[in-house]
Design an enzyme around this catalytic site. Structure first.
Site, PDB file in Angstrom:
ATOM      1  N   GLU A 208     -20.130 -14.166   9.236  1.00 16.62           N
ATOM      2  CA  GLU A 208     -21.268 -13.249   9.275  1.00 16.62           C
ATOM      3  C   GLU A 208     -21.948 -13.308   7.926  1.00 16.62           C
ATOM      4  O   GLU A 208     -21.341 -12.990   6.894  1.00 16.62           O
ATOM      5  CB  GLU A 208     -20.839 -11.819   9.614  1.00 16.62           C
ATOM      6  CG  GLU A 208     -22.037 -10.865   9.673  1.00 16.62           C
ATOM      7  CD  GLU A 208     -21.721  -9.497  10.224  1.00 16.62           C
ATOM      8  OE1 GLU A 208     -20.769  -9.360  11.015  1.00 16.62           O
ATOM      9  OE2 GLU A 208     -22.437  -8.545   9.836  1.00 16.62           O
TER      10      GLU A 208
ATOM     11  N   ASN B 124     -23.285  -1.055  14.832  1.00 17.32           N
ATOM     12  CA  ASN B 124     -22.274  -0.481  13.947  1.00 17.32           C
ATOM     13  C   ASN B 124     -22.426   1.036  13.945  1.00 17.32           C
ATOM     14  O   ASN B 124     -23.502   1.553  13.607  1.00 17.32           O
ATOM     15  CB  ASN B 124     -22.458  -1.040  12.525  1.00 17.32           C
ATOM     16  CG  ASN B 124     -21.381  -0.558  11.572  1.00 17.32           C
ATOM     17  OD1 ASN B 124     -21.070   0.641  11.537  1.00 17.32           O
ATOM     18  ND2 ASN B 124     -20.808  -1.470  10.804  1.00 17.32           N
TER      19      ASN B 124
ATOM     20  N   GLU C 253     -14.177  -4.122  11.626  1.00 15.37           N
ATOM     21  CA  GLU C 253     -14.380  -4.574  10.242  1.00 15.37           C
ATOM     22  C   GLU C 253     -13.296  -3.972   9.353  1.00 15.37           C
ATOM     23  O   GLU C 253     -13.021  -2.773   9.426  1.00 15.37           O
ATOM     24  CB  GLU C 253     -15.748  -4.125   9.726  1.00 15.37           C
ATOM     25  CG  GLU C 253     -16.877  -4.963  10.239  1.00 15.37           C
ATOM     26  CD  GLU C 253     -18.182  -4.595   9.574  1.00 15.37           C
ATOM     27  OE1 GLU C 253     -18.279  -3.537   8.962  1.00 15.37           O
ATOM     28  OE2 GLU C 253     -19.124  -5.395   9.698  1.00 15.37           O
TER      29      GLU C 253
ATOM     30  N   ARG D 184     -13.880   7.117   4.593  1.00 15.50           N
ATOM     31  CA  ARG D 184     -15.051   7.975   4.328  1.00 15.50           C
ATOM     32  C   ARG D 184     -15.851   8.231   5.612  1.00 15.50           C
ATOM     33  O   ARG D 184     -16.554   9.224   5.698  1.00 15.50           O
ATOM     34  CB  ARG D 184     -15.936   7.355   3.264  1.00 15.50           C
ATOM     35  CG  ARG D 184     -16.623   6.092   3.714  1.00 15.50           C
ATOM     36  CD  ARG D 184     -17.496   5.497   2.629  1.00 15.50           C
ATOM     37  NE  ARG D 184     -16.707   4.977   1.519  1.00 15.50           N
ATOM     38  CZ  ARG D 184     -17.244   4.246   0.518  1.00 15.50           C
ATOM     39  NH1 ARG D 184     -18.533   3.990   0.511  1.00 15.50           N
ATOM     40  NH2 ARG D 184     -16.490   3.794  -0.464  1.00 15.50           N
TER      41      ARG D 184
ATOM     42  N   THR E   8     -21.131  -1.979   1.384  1.00 14.15           N
ATOM     43  CA  THR E   8     -20.657  -3.321   1.054  1.00 14.15           C
ATOM     44  C   THR E   8     -21.650  -4.013   0.138  1.00 14.15           C
ATOM     45  O   THR E   8     -22.823  -4.147   0.486  1.00 14.15           O
ATOM     46  CB  THR E   8     -20.469  -4.130   2.345  1.00 14.15           C
ATOM     47  OG1 THR E   8     -19.558  -3.409   3.172  1.00 14.15           O
ATOM     48  CG2 THR E   8     -19.907  -5.509   2.060  1.00 14.15           C
TER      49      THR E   8
ATOM     50  N   HIS F 295     -21.935   5.308  10.726  1.00 19.66           N
ATOM     51  CA  HIS F 295     -22.591   6.488  10.138  1.00 19.66           C
ATOM     52  C   HIS F 295     -22.802   7.639  11.100  1.00 19.66           C
ATOM     53  O   HIS F 295     -23.227   8.718  10.684  1.00 19.66           O
ATOM     54  CB  HIS F 295     -23.848   6.039   9.394  1.00 19.66           C
ATOM     55  CG  HIS F 295     -23.467   5.121   8.278  1.00 19.66           C
ATOM     56  ND1 HIS F 295     -22.725   5.553   7.195  1.00 19.66           N
ATOM     57  CD2 HIS F 295     -23.601   3.787   8.120  1.00 19.66           C
ATOM     58  CE1 HIS F 295     -22.466   4.517   6.400  1.00 19.66           C
ATOM     59  NE2 HIS F 295     -22.972   3.438   6.956  1.00 19.66           N
TER      60      HIS F 295
ATOM     61  N   ARG G 130     -12.659   1.902   6.538  1.00 19.08           N
ATOM     62  CA  ARG G 130     -12.515   1.708   5.102  1.00 19.08           C
ATOM     63  C   ARG G 130     -11.196   2.296   4.598  1.00 19.08           C
ATOM     64  O   ARG G 130     -10.684   3.262   5.184  1.00 19.08           O
ATOM     65  CB  ARG G 130     -13.688   2.377   4.356  1.00 19.08           C
ATOM     66  CG  ARG G 130     -14.954   1.562   4.395  1.00 19.08           C
ATOM     67  CD  ARG G 130     -16.076   2.253   3.620  1.00 19.08           C
ATOM     68  NE  ARG G 130     -17.209   1.351   3.394  1.00 19.08           N
ATOM     69  CZ  ARG G 130     -17.344   0.585   2.314  1.00 19.08           C
ATOM     70  NH1 ARG G 130     -16.429   0.614   1.361  1.00 19.08           N
ATOM     71  NH2 ARG G 130     -18.391  -0.205   2.178  1.00 19.08           N
TER      72      ARG G 130
ATOM     73  N   HIS H 245     -26.235  -6.516   7.741  1.00 27.45           N
ATOM     74  CA  HIS H 245     -26.298  -5.604   6.593  1.00 27.45           C
ATOM     75  C   HIS H 245     -27.721  -5.323   6.164  1.00 27.45           C
ATOM     76  O   HIS H 245     -28.447  -6.212   5.716  1.00 27.45           O
ATOM     77  CB  HIS H 245     -25.476  -6.049   5.379  1.00 27.45           C
ATOM     78  CG  HIS H 245     -25.251  -4.901   4.430  1.00 27.45           C
ATOM     79  ND1 HIS H 245     -24.130  -4.095   4.467  1.00 27.45           N
ATOM     80  CD2 HIS H 245     -26.043  -4.394   3.467  1.00 27.45           C
ATOM     81  CE1 HIS H 245     -24.249  -3.140   3.546  1.00 27.45           C
ATOM     82  NE2 HIS H 245     -25.387  -3.301   2.914  1.00 27.45           N
TER      83      HIS H 245
ATOM     84  N   HIS I 126     -16.199  -0.016  10.841  1.00 26.11           N
ATOM     85  CA  HIS I 126     -15.542  -0.428   9.598  1.00 26.11           C
ATOM     86  C   HIS I 126     -14.576   0.661   9.176  1.00 26.11           C
ATOM     87  O   HIS I 126     -14.997   1.747   8.771  1.00 26.11           O
ATOM     88  CB  HIS I 126     -16.622  -0.639   8.535  1.00 26.11           C
ATOM     89  CG  HIS I 126     -16.097  -1.092   7.210  1.00 26.11           C
ATOM     90  ND1 HIS I 126     -16.925  -1.252   6.137  1.00 26.11           N
ATOM     91  CD2 HIS I 126     -14.851  -1.425   6.782  1.00 26.11           C
ATOM     92  CE1 HIS I 126     -16.223  -1.664   5.110  1.00 26.11           C
ATOM     93  NE2 HIS I 126     -14.954  -1.784   5.463  1.00 26.11           N
TER      94      HIS I 126
END
Ligand SMILES: CC(=O)[C@@H](O)[C@H](O)COP(=O)(O)O
Ligand SMILES: NCC(=O)COP(=O)(O)O
Length: 243
Positions: free
Chosen positions: A154, A10, A73, A52, A104, A13, A48, A193, A46
């Site tokens: 998941e 993922n 996602e 962000r 999340t 970030h 969002r 996660h 993801h």
């Protein structure tokens, strides 16, 4: 037992760092290609509602430029459905989302949202996207995924990562039991996660789990090891745990 435990990296970030200054670097697509070269089997991002970190442009570029599966996602909203149908990624993972959350915080309530999710899942399936539901390790949610004909779940490993001692053992048992229940019902179990080198082993050792999605920790480790080594080390940890 699945032969090869897939690693989905993922890259949210990487975009967090980029957006901190509003520059075009570091580029999440470059990070995705580097993760692929390091052994990632797929890339997760993801988008969002508040953008962000990952942006609409990132999703477009990832959909167009990756050679490995892209797992998009998204929250279960009409806005995100339109974006998914536009890009038709390999996979779509439906996740819960609250603007005020830092990350999340729980799993998607697939049981409670059945009527909202069913038509959305059908349209994603018709578009050729493999649909995954990001859920808590809860039999009600597994049963809901079965009713919704979702091919993948998941399992949220956040609480497993947060607790220690006997609480962690109980969380691990819960995740293992739900992975087995999903697989018994023809649903492919994934997990993700909060996973790190220190806690990934027991999750990776669960034989029915086919894929782990890991991001925040790997991007942090990349500051010290570089992204290639950060990903390669997680690959080694997963392979060692799977035996
Ligand atoms: C669903 C999940 O656990 C993550 O993939 C998600 O992307 C977390 O959101 P942030 O990346 O914004 O923390
Ligand atoms: N769905 C989990 C994921 O994609 C990565 O979660 P994290 O490792 O960033 O916590």
């Amino acid at each position: 037992m699945t032969d090869h435990l897939r690693l989905g990296v993922n890259i949210d970030h990487v975009a967090t760092i980029r957006n901190a200054r509003g520059t075009r670097y570091p580029d999440p697509v470059r990070a995705a290609l580097a993760a692929q070269a390091a052994g990632a089997d797929g890339i997760t991002a993801h988008l969002r509602e508040d953008r962000r970190h990952i942006t609409d442009e990132d999703i477009a570029r990832l959909s167009a430029e990756l050679d490995i599966p892209f797992n998009f996602e998204m929250a279960a909203t009409e806005e995100m459905l339109a974006i998914a149908l536009r890009h038709r990624p390999h996979a779509v993972c439906l996740v819960p989302e609250r603007r005020e959350e830092r990350t999340t915080e729980g799993g998607l309530d697939a049981a409670g949202l059945h009527n909202h999710l069913a038509p959305m899942i059908d349209r994603l399936r018709e578009a050729g996207c493999r649909v995954s539901l990001f859920i808590e390790a809860d039999p009600r949610q597994i049963e809901a995924a079965l009713r919704l004909r979702a091919p993948v779940v998941e399992l949220h490993t956040g609480r497993y990562c947060e607790v220690e001692g006997t609480e962690r053992t109980a969380e691990l048992r819960r995740i293992a039991d739900m992975a087995a229940l999903a697989a018994k019902n023809g649903i492919e179990p994934h997990a993700g996660h909060g996973l790190t080198y220190d806690n990934v082993g027991p999750i990776a050792a669960i034989p029915q789990i086919a894929e782990l999605n890991i991001g925040h920790f790997l991007i942090g480790e990349a500051i010290f090891l570089g992204l290639h080594e950060s990903v390669a080390e997680m690959r080694r940890q997963m392979d060692a745990a799977r035996g």
